[in-house]
Write an enzyme that holds these catalytic residues in place. Structure first.
Site, short mmCIF file in Angstrom:
data_model
loop_
_atom_site.label_atom_id
_atom_site.label_comp_id
_atom_site.label_asym_id
_atom_site.label_seq_id
_atom_site.Cartn_x
_atom_site.Cartn_y
_atom_site.Cartn_z
N GLY A 1 -11.48 -0.83 -12.60
CA GLY A 1 -10.24 -0.44 -13.28
C GLY A 1 -10.35 0.61 -14.60
N THR B 1 2.54 -3.19 -11.68
CA THR B 1 1.57 -3.19 -12.95
C THR B 1 1.10 -2.20 -13.32
OG1 THR B 1 0.99 -5.51 -12.09
CG2 THR B 1 -0.60 -4.72 -13.69
N LYS C 1 -14.99 -2.48 -3.47
CA LYS C 1 -15.62 -1.75 -4.54
C LYS C 1 -16.99 -1.17 -4.34
CE LYS C 1 -12.03 -3.54 -7.63
NZ LYS C 1 -11.67 -4.68 -8.43
N ASP D 1 -12.13 -7.79 -2.47
CA ASP D 1 -11.98 -6.80 -3.27
C ASP D 1 -13.24 -6.30 -3.91
OD1 ASP D 1 -9.84 -5.39 -5.34
OD2 ASP D 1 -11.50 -6.33 -6.54
N1 LIG Z 1 -3.36 -4.96 -11.06
C1 LIG Z 1 -4.48 -4.36 -11.55
O1 LIG Z 1 -5.05 -4.69 -12.52
C2 LIG Z 1 -5.38 -3.50 -10.67
C3 LIG Z 1 -4.74 -2.79 -9.41
N2 LIG Z 1 -5.34 -1.79 -8.76
C4 LIG Z 1 -4.83 -1.20 -7.61
O2 LIG Z 1 -3.72 -0.61 -7.90
C5 LIG Z 1 -2.74 -0.54 -6.83
C6 LIG Z 1 -1.25 -1.15 -7.17
O3 LIG Z 1 -1.49 -2.36 -7.79
P1 LIG Z 1 -0.40 -3.11 -8.76
O4 LIG Z 1 0.05 -2.24 -9.71
O5 LIG Z 1 -1.10 -4.63 -9.33
O6 LIG Z 1 0.55 -3.75 -7.50
P2 LIG Z 1 1.99 -4.35 -7.91
O7 LIG Z 1 2.13 -5.23 -6.70
O8 LIG Z 1 2.02 -4.51 -9.17
O9 LIG Z 1 3.08 -3.00 -7.68
C7 LIG Z 1 3.16 -2.50 -6.43
C8 LIG Z 1 4.39 -1.71 -6.63
O10 LIG Z 1 4.37 -0.81 -5.40
C9 LIG Z 1 5.94 -0.73 -4.81
N3 LIG Z 1 5.66 -0.98 -3.44
C10 LIG Z 1 4.52 -1.73 -2.91
N4 LIG Z 1 4.92 -1.72 -1.41
C11 LIG Z 1 5.96 -0.62 -1.05
C12 LIG Z 1 6.58 -0.11 -0.21
N5 LIG Z 1 6.11 -0.21 1.04
N6 LIG Z 1 7.51 0.97 -0.39
C13 LIG Z 1 7.67 1.34 -1.70
N7 LIG Z 1 7.35 0.68 -2.75
C14 LIG Z 1 6.37 -0.27 -2.44
C15 LIG Z 1 6.32 -2.08 -5.39
O11 LIG Z 1 7.60 -1.78 -5.52
P3 LIG Z 1 8.77 -2.91 -6.32
O12 LIG Z 1 8.31 -2.86 -7.81
O13 LIG Z 1 9.98 -2.33 -5.99
O14 LIG Z 1 8.44 -4.41 -5.70
C16 LIG Z 1 5.83 -2.01 -6.78
O15 LIG Z 1 6.34 -1.22 -7.82
C17 LIG Z 1 -3.15 -1.43 -5.73
O16 LIG Z 1 -4.02 -0.67 -4.83
C18 LIG Z 1 -4.41 -2.22 -6.61
O17 LIG Z 1 -5.53 -2.65 -5.78
C19 LIG Z 1 -6.35 -1.40 -9.28
C20 LIG Z 1 -7.08 -1.75 -10.34
C21 LIG Z 1 -6.66 -3.08 -11.14
N1 LIG Z 2 -7.70 -7.76 -8.67
C1 LIG Z 2 -8.37 -6.68 -9.11
C2 LIG Z 2 -7.78 -5.71 -9.71
C3 LIG Z 2 -8.52 -4.69 -9.86
O1 LIG Z 2 -9.10 -4.09 -8.89
C4 LIG Z 2 -9.47 -7.51 -10.01
O2 LIG Z 2 -9.36 -8.59 -10.20
O3 LIG Z 2 -10.47 -7.04 -10.51
NA NA Z 3 -13.14 2.94 -12.97
#
Ligand SMILES: NC(=O)C1=CN([C@@H]2O[C@H](COP(=O)(O)OP(=O)(O)OC[C@H]3O[C@@H](n4cnc5c(N)ncnc54)[C@H](OP(=O)(O)O)[C@@H]3O)[C@@H](O)[C@H]2O)C=CC1
Ligand SMILES: N[C@@H](CC=O)C(=O)O
Ligand code: NA
Length: 433
Positions: free
Chosen positions: A131, A12, A202, A198
């Site tokens: 975020g 994401t 934070k 979570d």
């Molecule tokens: N989603 C949100 O709204 C928010 C998320 N965050 C933080 O951002 C970070 C990412 O979240 P998000 O984007 O939602 O996560 P996703 O699960 O959507 O994406 C994770 C990505 O990392 C890759 N990945 C995971 N583990 C491995 C590994 N062991 N080796 C190689 N690649 C790996 C996955 O690969 P593949 O695509 O091939 O599966 C994928 O592309 C997290 O720390 C989350 O807490 C913070 C604020 C908001």
């Molecule tokens: N899962 C979290 C994503 C951002 O940190 C949330 O819902 O706020």
């Molecule tokens: Na922020």
């Protein structure tokens, strides 16, 4: 010369980040000087929402964090391992790091920032809290002149989305959670969202910045929203409140250096409808900061989702790029690096002064309300209101709202009340703002 970005993760937030980096026109000119060098993923065969040359993708994330050409590693894979080890390895190889990973930072800040300071690199984490809302850099920079007394916020978008839908539509918890996951708000394992973990990560990060010391996450009190049900939402509404998952960190303004205890907690809370946090709905987050001399300042925006979170990630990359483009002093920028050395002391929850809402299912007979009132009184728990809200056959539902009371006293009273024959059960105990 262009700064090379090694991106770990194309989910994401990684996708949102790549989209901004690949489309710099009309944004800050420094973006033109960045290039996406490698992108690490788990699966090479997955279809992606961003077009990238195939040669950029790799499943070998170690190769990215040790690549001599990479200047900034952006960690967006989430989870504890291998994220923590990759961040540490990137630092050891002299890379600056940008991460959205509050789980890693709230647990391993000590070793990560110590390593970063020794190596002279930055670790930036604006996306980790709120975020897209700028709150980390404001705490480090724009609010630096203040003595912060309290930070109070809605910092988890998923639970706020769930509570809002439950409140507005009487929707079912599980159904709304599934939608939050589809929309990319929830963590891969939504337990962290729903159980308040979570939000605890934070608030620990925010408290550390606000109060200038490290926080032991295990000492942060944490309660999630699994037990919130339609009855409590409806009773709260009738009493003039909405239920929100609040993360709160406060320091007693009268505290002396010898008696400087922080209170840090996450729990569902009844918020008066007129309070500014009561109207923060859906995936929106808001963080209310109180300090001297600023008074109150509130940050509001989207706390989750691809675009908003990527906005914060790229702003961190830009901050690093800006410093790297400035004349070199050899020192880390003091408003961008971490200078915390000691751990803060946290106050036990039984010393917390707060109001409570509690719902009792009792026998519907004379004298029950009096018995509850007398018991609370004998434990120094002063009651603001006590009302019989409903009856179901022989059972009555009684809702009690207290004044500010010491949590330890309230719990002692509840222990005694639980033993009353007329009390069938106590389904809900919630704190009130
Ligand atoms: N989603 C949100 O709204 C928010 C998320 N965050 C933080 O951002 C970070 C990412 O979240 P998000 O984007 O939602 O996560 P996703 O699960 O959507 O994406 C994770 C990505 O990392 C890759 N990945 C995971 N583990 C491995 C590994 N062991 N080796 C190689 N690649 C790996 C996955 O690969 P593949 O695509 O091939 O599966 C994928 O592309 C997290 O720390 C989350 O807490 C913070 C604020 C908001
Ligand atoms: N899962 C979290 C994503 C951002 O940190 C949330 O819902 O706020
Ligand atoms: Na922020």
């Amino acid at each position: 010369m262009a700064l090379k970005i090694g991106l770990l993760g194309l989910g994401t937030v990684g996708t949102g980040t790549a989209q901004i980096l690949l489309d710099p026109n009309g944004r800050h000119p420094l973006l033109q000087g960045l290039s996406l060098h490698r992108v690490g993923v788990r699966s090479l065969s997955k279809s992606r929402q961003v077009e990238l040359p195939e040669s950029l993708l790799t499943t070998d994330l170690e190769e990215i964090v040790t690549d001599p050409q990479v200047d900034i590693v952006v960690e967006l894979i989430g989870g504890l391992e291998p994220a923590r080890s990759l961040i540490l390895k990137a630092i050891a190889h002299g890379k600056h790091v940008v991460t959205a990973n509050k789980a890693v930072i709230s647990r391993y800040a000590d070793e990560i920032f110590t390593a970063a300071n020794e190596k002279g690199v930055y670790v930036m984490l604006e996306a980790a809290v709120g975020g897209g809302i700028p709150v980390i850099q404001p705490l480090k920079q724009s609010l630096g002149a203040n003595r912060i007394h309290r930070i109070m916020g809605i910092v988890n978008g998923t639970t706020n989305y769930i509570l809002t839908r439950m409140q507005q539509e009487g929707a079912d918890f599980a159904e709304v959670l599934a939608q939050a996951q589809q929309l990319g708000y929830a963590e891969a394992d939504p337990t962290a969202d729903v159980d308040g973990l979570d939000a605890a990560d934070k608030i620990a990060i925010l408290a550390s910045l606000a109060f200038g010391g490290r926080i032991k996450l295990s000492e942060v009190y944490c309660e999630g929203i699994r037990n919130i049900n339609a009855s409590d939402i409806s009773y709260a509404d009738r009493l003039g409140f909405v239920i929100k998952l609040l993360a709160i960190a406060s320091r007693d303004p009268q505290a002396t250096p010898e008696n400087d205890l922080l209170s840090i907690r996450v729990h569902p809370t009844l918020v008066p409808k007129a309070h500014p946090l009561a109207s923060i709905n859906d995936v929106y987050n808001a963080i209310l900061i109180e300090g001297e001399p600023i008074g109150q300042v509130m940050f509001f925006g989207r706390g989750a989702g691809a675009g908003p979170t990527a906005s914060a990630v790229v702003s961190d990359i830009l901050n690093i790029a800006a410093v790297l483009h400035s004349p070199v002093s050899g020192e880390l920028h003091p408003l961008m690096s971490c200078s915390h050395q000691h751990y803060c002391n946290l106050a036990p929850m039984e010393n917390l002064m707060t109001r409570f809402y509690s719902r009792f299912v009792t026998q519907d007979e004379p004298g029950v309300i009096g018995k509850l009132g007398t018991c609370f009184g004998s434990h120094d728990v002063s009651i603001e209101s006590i009302v019989q809200i409903d009856t179901h056959g022989e059972l009555a539902e009684i809702v009690v709202v207290t004044h500010d009371v010491r949590e330890g006293n309230f719990r002692q009273a509840l222990d005694e009340i639980k033993s009353f024959n007329v009390v069938n059960r106590i389904p809900s105990i919630l704190r009130v703002l």
